[in-house]
Write a protein that holds these residues in place. Structure first.
Motif, PDB file in Angstrom:
ATOM      1  N   LEU A 462       0.955  -1.374   0.087  1.00 56.47           N
ATOM      2  CA  LEU A 462      -0.082   0.117   0.230  1.00 56.47           C
ATOM      3  C   LEU A 462       1.146   0.606   0.265  1.00 56.47           C
ATOM      4  CD1 LEU A 462      -2.849  -0.867   2.651  1.00 56.47           C
ATOM      5  CD2 LEU A 462      -2.885  -0.958   0.405  1.00 56.47           C
ATOM      6  N   ILE A 463       1.789   1.008   0.903  1.00 63.15           N
ATOM      7  CA  ILE A 463       3.229   2.405   0.898  1.00 63.15           C
ATOM      8  C   ILE A 463       3.441   2.820  -0.091  1.00 63.15           C
ATOM      9  CG2 ILE A 463       5.154   3.496   1.810  1.00 63.15           C
ATOM     10  CD1 ILE A 463       3.771   1.958   4.366  1.00 63.15           C
ATOM     11  N   ALA A 464       4.055   1.114  -1.397  1.00 62.53           N
ATOM     12  CA  ALA A 464       4.528   1.831  -2.243  1.00 62.53           C
ATOM     13  C   ALA A 464       3.527   2.056  -3.468  1.00 62.53           C
ATOM     14  CB  ALA A 464       4.806  -0.235  -3.186  1.00 62.53           C
ATOM     15  N   TRP A 465       2.050   1.068  -3.644  1.00 60.42           N
ATOM     16  CA  TRP A 465       1.241   2.731  -4.613  1.00 60.42           C
ATOM     17  C   TRP A 465       1.108   3.583  -4.591  1.00 60.42           C
ATOM     18  CZ3 TRP A 465      -0.148   0.573  -8.811  1.00 60.42           C
ATOM     19  CH2 TRP A 465      -1.545   1.663  -9.016  1.00 60.42           C
ATOM     20  N   ALA A 466       0.804   4.008  -2.725  1.00 62.12           N
ATOM     21  CA  ALA A 466       0.716   5.724  -2.403  1.00 62.12           C
ATOM     22  C   ALA A 466       1.900   6.559  -2.779  1.00 62.12           C
ATOM     23  CB  ALA A 466       0.836   5.300  -1.552  1.00 62.12           C
ATOM     24  N   THR A 467       3.064   5.718  -2.528  1.00 60.56           N
ATOM     25  CA  THR A 467       4.137   6.878  -2.827  1.00 60.56           C
ATOM     26  C   THR A 467       5.427   6.292  -4.112  1.00 60.56           C
ATOM     27  OG1 THR A 467       5.526   5.661  -0.827  1.00 60.56           O
ATOM     28  CG2 THR A 467       4.393   7.352  -0.344  1.00 60.56           C
ATOM     29  N   VAL A 468       5.829   5.416  -4.537  1.00 58.55           N
ATOM     30  CA  VAL A 468       6.798   4.968  -5.314  1.00 58.55           C
ATOM     31  C   VAL A 468       6.581   5.562  -6.504  1.00 58.55           C
ATOM     32  CG1 VAL A 468       8.050   3.876  -6.671  1.00 58.55           C
ATOM     33  CG2 VAL A 468       7.929   3.285  -3.334  1.00 58.55           C
ATOM     34  N   ARG A 469       6.630   6.526  -7.163  1.00 54.10           N
ATOM     35  CA  ARG A 469       7.402   6.888  -8.674  1.00 54.10           C
ATOM     36  C   ARG A 469       8.255   6.685  -9.545  1.00 54.10           C
ATOM     37  NH1 ARG A 469       2.480   6.699  -6.955  1.00 54.10           N
ATOM     38  NH2 ARG A 469       0.886   8.167  -6.671  1.00 54.10           N
ATOM     39  N   THR A 470       7.993   6.321 -10.801  1.00 58.24           N
ATOM     40  CA  THR A 470       9.877   6.145 -11.399  1.00 58.24           C
ATOM     41  C   THR A 470      10.595   7.152 -11.589  1.00 58.24           C
ATOM     42  OG1 THR A 470       8.659   5.310 -13.296  1.00 58.24           O
ATOM     43  CG2 THR A 470       9.921   6.048 -13.410  1.00 58.24           C
TER      44      THR A 470
END
Length: 501
Positions: A462-470
């Motif tokens: 969930l944290i990755a989906w909300a915060t990680v971008r290329t």
């Protein structure tokens, strides 16, 4: 000593010196890696032989991770300043001496102290193994050299459970540690004779010994409180240790903010992406640390596997990572890290939930194929999906000249997460001090612990989906795919700073 006629920064892989450098670094890193991968398999036999409770087994794992996590950044800095080969060799000798003490330990207290000393040696040799390759080889050959180091290390990780299980079932668990002595006996003279010395001429300033000490002590006190709480309850010692650990943790943050040359520069966390990915790392490696600690015991105490059988049962996870991590890294570069860092933890969480099916009937061939193999295979697919993009994203989130620091921080975060998980999960799952001696009690608490591990992975997703971008650096040579195969189950690989070598 190393041949002075060899240019220490332009060695070719195909040269005799190049082959010696690869051999030396693989042997050194394999010592630390083998102890990380096989110790969980040996725990039930250690507890039985030394007559210890679950807390002592937790400390057997955590004493090593505690000193390693607290000192690994300092170990890398020492190598840059005083010579990477010198510090690497000191680390190998230190690690071997501590391994000897582990192998002859008469009781659990001595074993735990020796494991803490092993972690100090690991903090010296682990950063140095890859740093020597980066500093020694010609730029055109570095990727190939790292690939050889990673691939051979992956093979070592694959055979480790077999060797460890065979030793535990055969000559005894003490040989899991004593095996390091012949490895060190080969590694040290080869390093001194064939590996050129290198150091960072730009390295200057004071070492952040205070920061390292505060970090290690804070982790130690929090770990003590979590491990001792099941047996001692809310005693003065437990509460005092917990409060003291939090206070020292806060002091560590303040010291790092005020120092001119901190071990953990707060400025590196100005990157939102870097901070987010390290939070994901904490979630992922906490789940993995708890999973492998408990699963090795579950397979032996509840399912009836031998030590060798338990090690072999978990092997598909490592094999899948060895075979497909490089491809996963390439895919992550093409599509960006957000999807792999979201899907990977969710798939791994499903594998951990499947592990709840393991029970007394899982030791037969049919039981393994029905209960154990699906769980570890799904877990392996999840790790293949996430580990390589995770490491690549960490390195791409900061400037190239800070890649070594970023990877070191990420590695330390992974170790610390596993440390806390091994300490906290038995407490949260309600495991008593003697739970591992009773198959029924351990099975019940294991079934409570696996959803907690899976929950950590879901939180990471969930944290990755909300915060990680290329990140802007994605697609550059921030992290080669072959770097991501090595030790991915226990910790991210260390990537040395490419500048000034």
């Amino acid at each position: 000593m190393a041949d002075s006629s060899v240019d220490p920064t332009n060695i070719r892989v195909a040269s005799p010196t190049g082959r010696w450098v690869v051999l030396t670094t693989v042997l050194g890193s394999s010592m630390a890696m083998l102890d990380s991968t096989v110790i969980n398999v040996a725990l039930p036999r250690i507890g039985e032989d030394l007559g210890t409770g679950l807390a002592a087994l937790q400390w057997t794992v955590n004493a090593y991770m505690l000193t390693l996590a607290g000192l690994i950044l300092l170990g890398g800095a020492l190598g840059d300043r005083y010579g990477r080969r010198r510090v690497f060799v000191i680390g190998v000798v230190w690690f071997a001496a501590a391994s000897l003490l582990c192998g002859i330990a008469p009781n659990a207290d001595v074993l735990i102290a020796a494991r803490a000393l092993q972690g100090v040696g690991g903090a010296l040799l682990t950063p140095g193994s890859l740093a020597l390759i980066q500093a020694s080889f010609h730029p055109d050959d570095r990727a190939r050299a790292v690939g050889l180091w990673s691939g051979l290390g992956g093979v070592g990780a694959a055979v480790g459970p077999f060797v460890g299980g065979w030793l535990v079932d055969g000559p005894g668990w003490r040989w899991v540690f004593l095996l390091n002595l012949p490895l060190a006996a080969i590694c040290v003279p080869v390093a001194l004779r064939h590996v050129p010395e290198s150091r960072d001429p730009y390295e200057h300033g004071r070492f952040d010994v205070l920061g390292a000490a505060l970090a290690a002590l804070a982790l130690a006190l929090v770990t003590y409180a979590l491990i001792e709480a099941p047996g001692s309850g809310a005693s003065t010692a437990v509460i005092g240790a917990a409060v003291g650990g939090l206070v020292l943790g806060a002091a560590f943050v303040q010291v790092e903010r005020r120092r001119a040359d901190p071990m953990l520069p707060p400025s590196v966390f100005a990157s939102r992406q870097f901070t987010a990915v390290n939070v994901v790392t904490l979630c992922v490696y906490a789940a993995l640390g708890g999973f492998f600690f408990l699963s090795a015991i579950q397979l032996q105490v509840v399912a009836g596997y031998s030590a060798l059988g338990a090690g072999a049962a978990l092997l598909p996870t490592t094999v899948l990572m060895l075979l497909f991590s490089a491809s996963s890294g390439e895919l992550g570069r093409r599509i960006g890290p957000r999807i792999p860092l979201t899907a990977g933890p969710l798939i791994a969480a499903a594998g951990m939930l499947l592990m709840m099916r393991v029970g007394p009937g899982s030791s037969s061939v049919s039981g393994y194929l029905a209960d154990v193999f699906p769980a570890v295979a799904v877990l392996g697919v999840g790790l293949v999906t996430l580990v390589a993009p995770l490491t690549a994203t960490v390195l791409a989130s900061v400037e190239t000249e800070r890649a070594g620091l970023a990877s070191g921080i990420n590695n330390a975060a992974a170790r610390a997460a596993g440390l806390i998980a091994v300490a906290a999960l038995p407490l949260l799952a309600g495991m008593g001090p003697e739970a591992y001696r009773d198959a029924g009690e351990f099975a019940a608490t294991f079934r409570r612990a696996m959803p907690m591990c899976a929950g950590l992975l879901v939180l990471g997703a969930l944290i990755a989906w909300a915060t990680v971008r290329t990140p802007p650096a994605a697609g550059k040579e921030a992290c080669r795919p072959e770097c991501t195969m090595h030790c991915g189950v226990t910790s991210p690989p260390l990537e040395p700073t490419p500048d000034h070598v």
